[in-house]
Design an enzyme around this catalytic site. Structure first.
Site, PDB file in Angstrom:
ATOM      1  N   ASN A  10     -17.518  25.370 -11.789  1.00 24.60           N
ATOM      2  CA  ASN A  10     -17.248  23.922 -11.836  1.00 24.60           C
ATOM      3  C   ASN A  10     -17.734  23.331 -13.157  1.00 24.60           C
ATOM      4  O   ASN A  10     -17.069  22.482 -13.739  1.00 24.60           O
ATOM      5  CB  ASN A  10     -17.921  23.209 -10.661  1.00 24.60           C
ATOM      6  CG  ASN A  10     -17.068  23.285  -9.409  1.00 24.60           C
ATOM      7  OD1 ASN A  10     -16.027  23.923  -9.417  1.00 24.60           O
ATOM      8  ND2 ASN A  10     -17.492  22.642  -8.346  1.00 24.60           N
ATOM      9  N   SER A  34     -16.197  16.099  -8.991  1.00 23.63           N
ATOM     10  CA  SER A  34     -16.508  17.496  -8.644  1.00 23.63           C
ATOM     11  C   SER A  34     -17.953  17.663  -8.210  1.00 23.63           C
ATOM     12  O   SER A  34     -18.858  17.057  -8.784  1.00 23.63           O
ATOM     13  CB  SER A  34     -16.284  18.408  -9.862  1.00 23.63           C
ATOM     14  OG  SER A  34     -14.956  18.382 -10.240  1.00 23.63           O
ATOM     15  N   HIS A  90     -25.716  12.865  -3.890  1.00 19.92           N
ATOM     16  CA  HIS A  90     -24.516  12.978  -3.049  1.00 19.92           C
ATOM     17  C   HIS A  90     -24.512  14.353  -2.372  1.00 19.92           C
ATOM     18  O   HIS A  90     -23.805  15.269  -2.779  1.00 19.92           O
ATOM     19  CB  HIS A  90     -23.269  12.783  -3.915  1.00 19.92           C
ATOM     20  CG  HIS A  90     -21.985  12.970  -3.166  1.00 19.92           C
ATOM     21  ND1 HIS A  90     -21.613  12.185  -2.109  1.00 19.92           N
ATOM     22  CD2 HIS A  90     -20.982  13.864  -3.336  1.00 19.92           C
ATOM     23  CE1 HIS A  90     -20.449  12.588  -1.658  1.00 19.92           C
ATOM     24  NE2 HIS A  90     -20.041  13.611  -2.375  1.00 19.92           N
TER      25      HIS A  90
HETATM   26  N1  LIG Z   1     -17.677  13.261  -4.929  1.00 15.97           N
HETATM   27  C1  LIG Z   1     -17.105  13.284  -3.731  1.00 15.97           C
HETATM   28  O1  LIG Z   1     -17.301  12.371  -2.917  1.00 15.97           O
HETATM   29  C2  LIG Z   1     -16.177  14.415  -3.353  1.00 15.97           C
HETATM   30  C3  LIG Z   1     -15.382  14.334  -2.200  1.00 15.97           C
HETATM   31  C4  LIG Z   1     -14.495  15.377  -1.917  1.00 15.97           C
HETATM   32  C5  LIG Z   1     -14.429  16.488  -2.776  1.00 15.97           C
HETATM   33  N2  LIG Z   1     -15.266  16.540  -3.849  1.00 15.97           N
HETATM   34  C6  LIG Z   1     -15.238  17.646  -4.804  1.00 15.97           C
HETATM   35  O2  LIG Z   1     -14.054  17.538  -5.600  1.00 15.97           O
HETATM   36  C7  LIG Z   1     -13.706  18.833  -6.099  1.00 15.97           C
HETATM   37  C8  LIG Z   1     -12.243  19.098  -5.817  1.00 15.97           C
HETATM   38  O3  LIG Z   1     -12.055  19.214  -4.418  1.00 15.97           O
HETATM   39  P1  LIG Z   1     -10.607  19.432  -3.831  1.00 15.97           P
HETATM   40  O4  LIG Z   1     -10.735  19.555  -2.361  1.00 15.97           O
HETATM   41  O5  LIG Z   1      -9.680  18.400  -4.376  1.00 15.97           O
HETATM   42  O6  LIG Z   1     -10.262  20.871  -4.440  1.00 15.97           O
HETATM   43  P2  LIG Z   1      -8.830  21.499  -4.678  1.00 15.97           P
HETATM   44  O7  LIG Z   1      -9.080  22.979  -4.853  1.00 15.97           O
HETATM   45  O8  LIG Z   1      -7.856  21.018  -3.640  1.00 15.97           O
HETATM   46  O9  LIG Z   1      -8.354  20.881  -6.064  1.00 15.97           O
HETATM   47  C9  LIG Z   1      -8.915  21.249  -7.285  1.00 15.97           C
HETATM   48  C10 LIG Z   1      -7.851  20.977  -8.367  1.00 15.97           C
HETATM   49  O10 LIG Z   1      -8.410  21.252  -9.651  1.00 15.97           O
HETATM   50  C11 LIG Z   1      -7.408  21.879 -10.436  1.00 15.97           C
HETATM   51  N3  LIG Z   1      -8.049  22.620 -11.531  1.00 15.97           N
HETATM   52  C12 LIG Z   1      -8.708  23.786 -11.465  1.00 15.97           C
HETATM   53  N4  LIG Z   1      -9.111  24.173 -12.687  1.00 15.97           N
HETATM   54  C13 LIG Z   1      -8.722  23.193 -13.554  1.00 15.97           C
HETATM   55  C14 LIG Z   1      -8.851  23.022 -14.962  1.00 15.97           C
HETATM   56  N5  LIG Z   1      -9.479  23.921 -15.707  1.00 15.97           N
HETATM   57  N6  LIG Z   1      -8.316  21.916 -15.504  1.00 15.97           N
HETATM   58  C15 LIG Z   1      -7.682  21.003 -14.757  1.00 15.97           C
HETATM   59  N7  LIG Z   1      -7.538  21.115 -13.416  1.00 15.97           N
HETATM   60  C16 LIG Z   1      -8.052  22.204 -12.824  1.00 15.97           C
HETATM   61  C17 LIG Z   1      -6.686  22.766  -9.462  1.00 15.97           C
HETATM   62  O11 LIG Z   1      -5.405  23.082  -9.944  1.00 15.97           O
HETATM   63  C18 LIG Z   1      -6.619  21.869  -8.229  1.00 15.97           C
HETATM   64  O12 LIG Z   1      -5.462  21.048  -8.242  1.00 15.97           O
HETATM   65  C19 LIG Z   1     -14.649  19.818  -5.419  1.00 15.97           C
HETATM   66  O13 LIG Z   1     -15.715  20.098  -6.298  1.00 15.97           O
HETATM   67  C20 LIG Z   1     -15.141  19.028  -4.211  1.00 15.97           C
HETATM   68  O14 LIG Z   1     -16.397  19.483  -3.732  1.00 15.97           O
HETATM   69  C21 LIG Z   1     -16.126  15.519  -4.155  1.00 15.97           C
END
Ligand SMILES: NC(=O)c1ccc[n+]([C@@H]2O[C@H](COP(=O)([O-])OP(=O)(O)OC[C@H]3O[C@@H](n4cnc5c(N)ncnc54)[C@H](O)[C@@H]3O)[C@@H](O)[C@H]2O)c1
Length: 223
Positions: A10, A34, A90
């Site tokens: 990440n 993230s 968080h």
């Molecule tokens: N802060 C919060 O409240 C909160 C809430 C929910 C999820 N999250 C976090 O958000 C993140 C994403 O979760 P998700 O469920 O959407 O995951 P996901 O796997 O559905 O989506 C991740 C996206 O990132 C893209 N990606 C990967 N590598 C990349 C790069 N180098 N450049 C650009 N894009 C890239 C992928 O193609 C994918 O579309 C996780 O770390 C999750 O824990 C945070």
């Protein structure tokens, strides 16, 4: 995959995405989502030249929505009558739901709920994300998306609206060199003010413990 490996992956993505954003849009305001979000927000702070007001971690806005939902449920009240905030890290263990500040139409929620019930509301709030993930089989997307959109709207429309967001602290809440959730005012410049409110002794102790957890995770970053 170990937690350390996941954080490494990440961190690599967050570094690449933030440097590309800055290259193509030098005035960018970055909202970090993230996980581990507070550590990823700290990483953007440490690895870019962006001023701190343009680096915002989203977590507290979502956690506060869940907190308000749980409070409304416990009081059998409409959620529109309830106000409350979650600060701190968080994470399930890091969140600090501010039960002493939460209100129902300006009246402290402690007038309606026993200490035990309030404690239960706080605990249910803290496991809100994990509960949803278990039910959905993947991490939640609707509420996080809605929370990010509320932050974007506050910035784009210069609303001067208050949200708990992860921001770099320099003495506020007695904390330094850390990004963690605290109330901030969002407007066209991103974070326009950090609101340093007095906490109860119990909330202060929880905030300190939460910050220790975030700092420990920050220690896993290769800066
Ligand atoms: N802060 C919060 O409240 C909160 C809430 C929910 C999820 N999250 C976090 O958000 C993140 C994403 O979760 P998700 O469920 O959407 O995951 P996901 O796997 O559905 O989506 C991740 C996206 O990132 C893209 N990606 C990967 N590598 C990349 C790069 N180098 N450049 C650009 N894009 C890239 C992928 O193609 C994918 O579309 C996780 O770390 C999750 O824990 C945070």
């Amino acid at each position: 995959m170990t937690r350390e490996e996941l954080i490494g992956i990440n961190a690599g993505i967050v570094k690449t995405v933030s440097s590309n954003l800055i290259q193509h849009s030098p005035n960018v305001i970055i909202i970090v989502v993230s996980n581990p979000m507070d550590t990823m927000t700290y990483l953007v702070h440490k690895t870019t030249d962006l001023p701190k007001n343009r680096i915002i971690g989203m977590g507290g806005a979502l956690d506060s929505a869940r907190f308000k939902y749980r409070l409304a449920e416990a009081m059998d009240a409409p959620i529109s009558d309830v106000d409350g905030m979650v600060i701190g890290g968080h994470s399930d263990t890091g969140m600090v739901p501010l039960t002493s500040h939460a209100t129902r139409n300006s009246i402290k929620v402690s007038e309606f709920l026993s200490d035990d019930r309030l404690q239960q509301v706080a605990e249910d709030t803290k496991v809100g994300g994990a509960t949803l993930t278990k039910l959905l089989g993947t991490s939640a997307w609707y509420a996080p998306g809605a929370a990010v959109s509320a932050l974007v709207q506050a910035i784009a429309c210069d609303q001067k609206k208050m949200f708990p967001c992860s921001t770099f602290l320099e003495g506020e809440y007695g904390l330094n060199d850390i990004c963690i959730g605290v109330p901030v005012i969002l407007g066209k410049n991103g974070i326009e003010q950090i609101v340093d409110i007095p906490l109860s002794d119990a909330e202060k102790a929880k905030m300190k413990e939460s910050a220790e957890g975030v700092s420990k995770t920050n220690g896993l970053l290769e800066l």
